[in-house]
Motif scaffolding. Structure first.
Motif, PDB file in Angstrom:
ATOM      1  N   MET A 287       4.375  18.185   0.420  1.00 48.02           N
ATOM      2  CA  MET A 287       4.797  16.842   0.840  1.00 48.02           C
ATOM      3  C   MET A 287       4.290  15.802  -0.145  1.00 48.02           C
ATOM      4  SD  MET A 287       6.639  17.130   3.466  1.00 48.02           S
ATOM      5  CE  MET A 287       6.738  15.465   4.088  1.00 48.02           C
ATOM      6  N   PHE A 288       3.036  15.962  -0.565  1.00 46.53           N
ATOM      7  CA  PHE A 288       2.456  14.998  -1.506  1.00 46.53           C
ATOM      8  C   PHE A 288       3.290  14.928  -2.781  1.00 46.53           C
ATOM      9  CE2 PHE A 288      -0.278  14.850  -5.340  1.00 46.53           C
ATOM     10  CZ  PHE A 288      -0.535  13.489  -5.317  1.00 46.53           C
ATOM     11  N   PHE A 289       3.599  16.104  -3.336  1.00 40.76           N
ATOM     12  CA  PHE A 289       4.326  16.101  -4.606  1.00 40.76           C
ATOM     13  C   PHE A 289       5.751  15.594  -4.427  1.00 40.76           C
ATOM     14  CE2 PHE A 289       1.122  19.199  -6.238  1.00 40.76           C
ATOM     15  CZ  PHE A 289       0.692  18.397  -7.270  1.00 40.76           C
ATOM     16  N   MET A 290       6.360  15.974  -3.304  1.00 41.77           N
ATOM     17  CA  MET A 290       7.739  15.540  -3.077  1.00 41.77           C
ATOM     18  C   MET A 290       7.796  14.018  -2.959  1.00 41.77           C
ATOM     19  SD  MET A 290      10.712  16.953  -2.811  1.00 41.77           S
ATOM     20  CE  MET A 290      12.230  16.002  -2.796  1.00 41.77           C
ATOM     21  N   LEU A 291       6.797  13.457  -2.279  1.00 47.04           N
ATOM     22  CA  LEU A 291       6.790  11.998  -2.128  1.00 47.04           C
ATOM     23  C   LEU A 291       6.507  11.330  -3.457  1.00 47.04           C
ATOM     24  CD1 LEU A 291       5.006  11.898   1.305  1.00 47.04           C
ATOM     25  CD2 LEU A 291       7.322  11.170   0.815  1.00 47.04           C
ATOM     26  N   THR A 292       5.638  11.944  -4.270  1.00 40.74           N
ATOM     27  CA  THR A 292       5.415  11.400  -5.611  1.00 40.74           C
ATOM     28  C   THR A 292       6.723  11.421  -6.386  1.00 40.74           C
ATOM     29  OG1 THR A 292       3.260  12.439  -5.501  1.00 40.74           O
ATOM     30  CG2 THR A 292       3.938  11.577  -7.624  1.00 40.74           C
ATOM     31  N   LEU A 293       7.452  12.515  -6.222  1.00 41.40           N
ATOM     32  CA  LEU A 293       8.715  12.661  -6.950  1.00 41.40           C
ATOM     33  C   LEU A 293       9.684  11.542  -6.602  1.00 41.40           C
ATOM     34  CD1 LEU A 293      10.541  16.102  -7.171  1.00 41.40           C
ATOM     35  CD2 LEU A 293      11.772  13.976  -7.126  1.00 41.40           C
ATOM     36  N   VAL A 294       9.847  11.278  -5.318  1.00 40.91           N
ATOM     37  CA  VAL A 294      10.853  10.282  -4.966  1.00 40.91           C
ATOM     38  C   VAL A 294      10.350   8.860  -5.158  1.00 40.91           C
ATOM     39  CG1 VAL A 294      12.126  11.750  -3.387  1.00 40.91           C
ATOM     40  CG2 VAL A 294      10.319  10.327  -2.511  1.00 40.91           C
ATOM     41  N   MET A 295       9.027   8.663  -5.183  1.00 40.38           N
ATOM     42  CA  MET A 295       8.531   7.287  -5.297  1.00 40.38           C
ATOM     43  C   MET A 295       8.144   6.900  -6.713  1.00 40.38           C
ATOM     44  SD  MET A 295       6.258   7.036  -1.887  1.00 40.38           S
ATOM     45  CE  MET A 295       5.916   5.299  -2.014  1.00 40.38           C
ATOM     46  N   GLY A 296       7.987   7.875  -7.607  1.00 36.12           N
ATOM     47  CA  GLY A 296       7.574   7.552  -8.967  1.00 36.12           C
ATOM     48  C   GLY A 296       8.526   6.549  -9.594  1.00 36.12           C
ATOM     49  N   ALA A 297       7.947   5.580 -10.318  1.00 40.74           N
ATOM     50  CA  ALA A 297       8.787   4.545 -10.905  1.00 40.74           C
ATOM     51  C   ALA A 297       9.055   4.814 -12.370  1.00 40.74           C
ATOM     52  CB  ALA A 297       8.148   3.173 -10.739  1.00 40.74           C
TER      53      ALA A 297
ATOM     54  N   LEU B 274       4.450   3.169  -8.247  1.00 40.21           N
ATOM     55  CA  LEU B 274       5.327   3.669  -7.194  1.00 40.21           C
ATOM     56  C   LEU B 274       6.367   2.594  -6.909  1.00 40.21           C
ATOM     57  CD1 LEU B 274       2.778   5.298  -4.758  1.00 40.21           C
ATOM     58  CD2 LEU B 274       4.071   6.362  -6.589  1.00 40.21           C
ATOM     59  N   ALA B 275       7.574   3.044  -6.605  1.00 42.19           N
ATOM     60  CA  ALA B 275       8.630   2.080  -6.364  1.00 42.19           C
ATOM     61  C   ALA B 275       9.426   2.508  -5.144  1.00 42.19           C
ATOM     62  CB  ALA B 275       9.558   1.990  -7.574  1.00 42.19           C
TER      63      ALA B 275
ATOM     64  N   GLN C  89       0.834  -1.215   0.000  1.00 45.25           N
ATOM     65  CA  GLN C  89       0.000   0.000   0.000  1.00 45.25           C
ATOM     66  C   GLN C  89       0.864   1.258   0.000  1.00 45.25           C
ATOM     67  OE1 GLN C  89      -3.111  -0.453  -0.380  1.00 45.25           O
ATOM     68  NE2 GLN C  89      -3.349  -2.562   0.233  1.00 45.25           N
ATOM     69  N   LEU C  90       1.819   1.284  -0.907  1.00 45.52           N
ATOM     70  CA  LEU C  90       2.721   2.436  -0.965  1.00 45.52           C
ATOM     71  C   LEU C  90       1.981   3.734  -1.196  1.00 45.52           C
ATOM     72  CD1 LEU C  90       5.680   1.104  -3.111  1.00 45.52           C
ATOM     73  CD2 LEU C  90       5.573   1.387  -0.658  1.00 45.52           C
ATOM     74  N   TRP C  91       0.846   3.621  -1.870  1.00 47.43           N
ATOM     75  CA  TRP C  91       0.132   4.858  -2.228  1.00 47.43           C
ATOM     76  C   TRP C  91      -0.263   5.664  -1.004  1.00 47.43           C
ATOM     77  CZ3 TRP C  91      -4.852   5.369  -0.404  1.00 47.43           C
ATOM     78  CH2 TRP C  91      -5.441   4.198   0.087  1.00 47.43           C
TER      79      TRP C  91
ATOM     80  N   HIS D  68      11.126  -2.487  -4.956  1.00 48.43           N
ATOM     81  CA  HIS D  68       9.762  -2.980  -4.782  1.00 48.43           C
ATOM     82  C   HIS D  68       8.837  -2.045  -5.544  1.00 48.43           C
ATOM     83  CE1 HIS D  68       6.177  -4.482  -2.717  1.00 48.43           C
ATOM     84  NE2 HIS D  68       5.842  -3.224  -2.593  1.00 48.43           N
ATOM     85  N   VAL D  69       8.185  -2.584  -6.574  1.00 46.73           N
ATOM     86  CA  VAL D  69       7.354  -1.739  -7.436  1.00 46.73           C
ATOM     87  C   VAL D  69       5.900  -2.115  -7.254  1.00 46.73           C
ATOM     88  CG1 VAL D  69       6.946  -0.945  -9.780  1.00 46.73           C
ATOM     89  CG2 VAL D  69       9.215  -1.689  -9.099  1.00 46.73           C
ATOM     90  N   GLU D  70       5.038  -1.110  -7.176  1.00 45.06           N
ATOM     91  CA  GLU D  70       3.596  -1.380  -7.149  1.00 45.06           C
ATOM     92  C   GLU D  70       2.929  -0.626  -8.284  1.00 45.06           C
ATOM     93  OE1 GLU D  70       1.852  -0.709  -3.355  1.00 45.06           O
ATOM     94  OE2 GLU D  70       3.097  -2.232  -2.377  1.00 45.06           O
ATOM     95  N   HIS D  71       2.125  -1.371  -9.024  1.00 46.49           N
ATOM     96  CA  HIS D  71       1.446  -0.763 -10.173  1.00 46.49           C
ATOM     97  C   HIS D  71       0.001  -0.482  -9.786  1.00 46.49           C
ATOM     98  CE1 HIS D  71       0.162  -0.141 -14.310  1.00 46.49           C
ATOM     99  NE2 HIS D  71      -0.878  -0.894 -14.019  1.00 46.49           N
ATOM    100  N   TYR D  72      -0.459   0.735 -10.022  1.00 47.94           N
ATOM    101  CA  TYR D  72      -1.826   1.069  -9.632  1.00 47.94           C
ATOM    102  C   TYR D  72      -2.749   1.271 -10.822  1.00 47.94           C
ATOM    103  CZ  TYR D  72       0.190   1.567  -5.077  1.00 47.94           C
ATOM    104  OH  TYR D  72       0.842   1.312  -3.923  1.00 47.94           O
TER     105      TYR D  72
END
Lengths: 165, 620, 103
Positions: free
Chosen positions: B125-135, B80-81, B5-7, B61-65
């Protein structure tokens, strides 16, 4: 058998369609439209679209047409008053329509020669299961957006039907 | 694959943003702060839980949504990875982010637009986390643009101040230059590899031989670096960062020191495989980093605004990180990202505490002797001071040392320039500390110590600044991602760099504690050079003269007077005249009768069908 | 007599129904009938979607007509609400008399 079914329901559909256009009372038109939709549902079934056939009956012939008839009753719509349509529409519309039909039929025959015959049961991908799988995986986002669309439609209908407007 | 549940990690701050942004106006401040802080803390907790569950993370670890874009061969998903690099960034972003949120509760308590501030901060915070987690690159770009937007909103947070608005616009425009490079790089990657997924692209790049890299990889790497230079404030795109200090201090700490500006470093490290295949691009990265580090450090020597000093220090430290990337020591660069996040966030928050204590005073010349008046702030700032100055065994020492060693391995002259810069770093921070806390008080306000919500996070950061470098062995942790370059560990080099730091502190002590008249004498003696540096090398003026003014003049003279007034207006008016004449004739067609319109539409259909038929060969 | 018919017949039926819908739209004056003609046209298009779905043995055509159906439902709700409002204000259902855009 397939051919008979197709011919019969195609004739019903066209007949009802013509009736829709020529009848002057909206209620007759509405009943003809139900006829068209019902026979289309059978044709969908022939094409292997079982889910769509059911949806056609329930949503279209059921819900939407009830809505139409309800409005016709509510407004107490009577027979259309005869009044000649404008010359322009006749002069332009009739030839254009004829040309359109001719063109489409010609193109269909020309561009799709030797298309296979429709056999009932040859395509079994239209089951509820298959459609559900597609809708909730690949088309999930459009599906969700549709729900928003319907919500907006409901709101729009409520706002429009209020007394003040 | 087990589902983590990385999202949830980015979704929690997003929820905070939505709640505060939509309804915050009606909430009492306490509720707003609870929602904002809880959402970020929750995200931090989820990061910890996820990392605990994922174990050692040898592989990503990659999760596809969702499938986001699917068009022919292009397939871009919302994926997200988490790998080790992301794990480090996640901990820094959510950890430091939580502390700064808590701090901001105290700092912003007297400000208007309280809910707006926290909504933006959560959105960031939301965008920064998207930035670092985007796969994939595109998702990274979403976060990239998003943090840029939040940076813009928060720099211009004081909407009534013209300078804040100008600074926000400057940041936005300068960042566009970088984003332009980034998007071009993405197009090239798409064309070259047919995918934007990190895994697919990097696996396609890896087997290519390094010595005969196709030019397109160099182009991709350079364009990516243009993007990184924009976001991470490298020469020549660094000009926006010092101005960005117009925003509230927690913003300076969170966005313009600890997290967002390191996004460029993160992206470079993420695309390390591409960079490693292009020696030319690596050299460019290292050189630009070096120039930035030196230039910003010299400017930092002369500034009097406490936040400006730290801002130039940030630019300089970012330069360090790019030196590390450029010489191939990506893990050292990320190491410095982490330690820098600790001590620079602390420096800014401490500076904020000082400013708060002095009711908004930012000029170092109006401070002094504050050590006794605000002892807690002084104590925590002192921790940051020793950390950034590179005094062993505190945080900055370890990461800076890694970078300098790697630089020496690559090219000794880079090491020496780096050491001198380290000396300057120690000097300007010490200078700021001495001017602020020692001597006699030169201001007019009555200093008061900050409340616990403010110094509590500071204390945590102080501990991290002191022990973080020693405790978190980032390069060791990142070994699976970036193999550590072999090279002998030369003790002498370490001593030299430590000595440079100590000399810097000593010089500052000499000039600002022992002989207070000395700085003026020196600046007088240096005359024009001092002026040049004090005015930040006139870079802003040069930009104004070469880019902004010609553009304004060109827009005014050519585009407005001639093109707009003459040609466009002429065309528009001429069109209007023609349209009026033709419309007069066509009006007869516009009967207002729906059915005649429908008839025309039908006719149009026939024409279109005819055209289609002819084109497809159906009609002969 | 052959037991099956070619797929093109379905398409031509679809075209004929569509043409009937257009005719209804062009020549009818009652706004409700006009609206029903539009529904007829949508149905005709649905039929061709499903025929093509059969041809390519892919269910996507069904999904498309499903969405058409949903949009038609939404449209019917809003459209009939508009008709109600028009009738309340003008006491007429004749489409030619709703022409305040003219002039």
């Amino acid at each position: 058998m397939d051919a008979l079914l197709f011919l019969f329901f195609a004739l019903v559909a066209v007949g009802c369609g013509i009736n829709l256009v020529v009848q002057t009372h909206p209620i007759s038109s509405a009943l003809s439209l139900i006829g068209v939709m019902g026979s289309l549902a059978v044709l969908y079934l022939l094409l292997g679209a079982e889910f769509m056939a059911m949806a056609q009956l329930i949503v279209y012939a059921g819900a939407i047409m009830v809505l139409f008839i309800f409005v016709i009753m509510l407004l107490n719509a009577g027979v259309e008053r005869k009044k000649g349509t404008s010359m322009l529409v006749k002069a332009l519309g009739v030839p254009a329509l004829v040309a359109f039909l001719g063109m489409v039929s010609y193109l269909i025959q020309r561009l799709m020669p030797g298309t296979e015959n429709v056999t009932f049961g040859a395509f079994q991908g239209g089951t509820v299961q298959a459609i559900g799988r597609k809708l909730f995986t690949e088309y999930l986002l459009p599906f969700e957006v549709t729900s928003v669309l319907i919500l907006i439609a409901i709101l729009g209908a409520v706002v429009l039907a209020r007394k003040e407007i | 694959m087990n589902d983590q549940q990385l999202w949830l990690i980015p979704a929690l701050p997003l929820a905070g943003f939505l709640i505060n942004g939509l309804f915050g106006k009606k909430f009492p401040n306490i509720l707003v702060s609870i929602i904002a802080v809880a959402s970020v803390l929750g995200s931090f907790a989820w990061v910890l839980k996820t990392l605990g569950a994922l174990g050692d993370l040898e592989h990503a670890h990659v999760e596809h949504y969702l499938t986001w874009i699917q068009s022919g061969p292009v397939n871009i998903g919302v994926d997200l990875a988490v790998d080790r690099l992301t794990a480090v960034m996640l901990l820094v972003v959510t950890g430091i982010g939580s502390l700064i949120h808590i701090y901001a509760v105290g700092y912003m308590s007297h400000e208007g637009g309280y809910y707006r501030f926290f909504a933006y901060l959560n959105l960031f915070m939301f965008f920064m986390l998207t930035l670092v987690m985007g796969a994939n690159f595109l998702l990274l770009f979403v976060g990239w643009e998003g943090v840029g937007l939040c940076s813009y909103l928060l720099i211009g947070f004081y909407i009534l101040k013209k300078s804040a608005g100008d600074a926000a616009k400057k940041a936005f425009v300068v960042n566009r230059v970088g984003d332009f490079g980034f998007s071009l790089a993405m197009f090239l990657i798409m064309v070259q590899f047919g995918s934007l997924d990190f895994q697919k692209v990097f696996e396609a790049v890896k087997p290519l031989p390094v010595d005969q890299t196709p030019g397109i990889l160099t182009a991709i790497a350079l364009l990516l670096f243009v993007g990184a230079a924009g976001k991470s404030a490298q020469v020549p795109l660094y000009v926006w960062l010092p101005d960005a200090m117009e925003g509230p201090t927690p913003v300076s700490a969170l966005i313009h020191a600890a997290t967002m500006v390191t996004a460029g470093v993160y992206m470079t490290a993420r695309a390390a495989v591409i960079f490693q295949h292009s020696p030319l691009a690596m050299d460019v990265v290292a050189t630009v980093g070096l120039i930035t580090a030196v230039m910003a450090a010299t400017i930092g020597l002369t500034q009097y605004d406490i936040k400006k000093v730290f801002a130039y220090s940030t630019v300089s430290q970012l330069g360090y990180m790019f030196i590390a990337c450029g010489v191939g020591a990506f893990s050292a660069g990320i190491y410095h990202v982490v330690t820098h996040a600790f001590f620079k966030a602390l420096l800014f928050l401490g500076a904020g505490s000082v400013i708060h204590a002095l009711s908004g005073e930012q000029d170092l010349r109006h401070m002094g002797g504050l050590a006794k008046k605000i002892p807690i702030t002084f104590a925590v700032l002192a921790c940051a001071w020793v950390a950034i100055a590179g005094v062993p065994p505190f945080a900055g020492f370890f990461s800076k040392d890694e970078i300098l060693l790697a630089a020496h391995h690559h090219a000794p002259w880079m090491y020496w320039v780096g050491v001198i810069t380290a000396g300057m770093t120690a000097f300007y921070v010490s200078r700021a500390m001495f001017m602020c806390f020692f001597g006699s008080y030169r201001g007019h306000h009555h200093p008061h110590e900050s409340p616990f919500v403010m110094w509590g996070p500071l204390a945590v950061l102080a501990v991290l600044s002191l022990a973080g470098g020693w405790y978190f062995k980032v390069p060791h942790y990142l070994e699976p991602v970036f193999p550590v370059a072999e090279g002998h560990h030369d003790e002498t080099l370490v001593y030299i760099s430590v000595a440079a730091g100590v000399i810097g502190i000593g010089l500052a002590a000499l000039m600002y504690l022992i002989k207070p008249g000395l700085p003026d004498t020196i600046s007088g003696a240096l005359g024009p050079i001092y002026k040049l540096v004090y005015n930040k090398y006139f870079v802003d003026e040069v930009y104004d003269a070469t880019i902004v003014n010609p553009m304004v003049a060109g827009s005014r003279g050519v585009l407005w007077r001639i093109f707009d007034a003459g040609i466009i207006d002429g065309i528009v008016n001429g069109t209007a005249v023609v349209a009026r004449t033709v419309g007069g004739g066509l009006r007869l067609l516009q009967s207002g009768n729906i059915r005649s319109y429908a008839a025309w539409v039908t006719l149009g259909c026939v024409v279109v069908l005819l055209a289609l038929g002819v084109m497809s060969g159906g009609v002969k | 007599m052959p037991t099956t018919v070619p797929l093109t017949w379905y398409l031509i039926l679809s075209a004929i129904l569509f043409g009937l819908g257009v005719a209804g739209f062009l020549f009818r004056r009652n706004i409700i009938t006009v609206f029903m003609s539009i529904e007829l046209m949508l149905n005709a298009v649905n039929l061709s979607f499903i025929s093509f779905s059969y041809k390519w043995r892919q269910v996507d055509g069904h999904i498309f007509s499903f969405f058409v159906m949903v949009v038609a439902a939404a449209e019917a709700a809003v459209g009939l609400a508009i008709i109600l409002t028009v009738f309340k204000n003008r006491s007429t259902l004749a489409i030619d008399e709703v022409n305040s855009l003219k002039n």
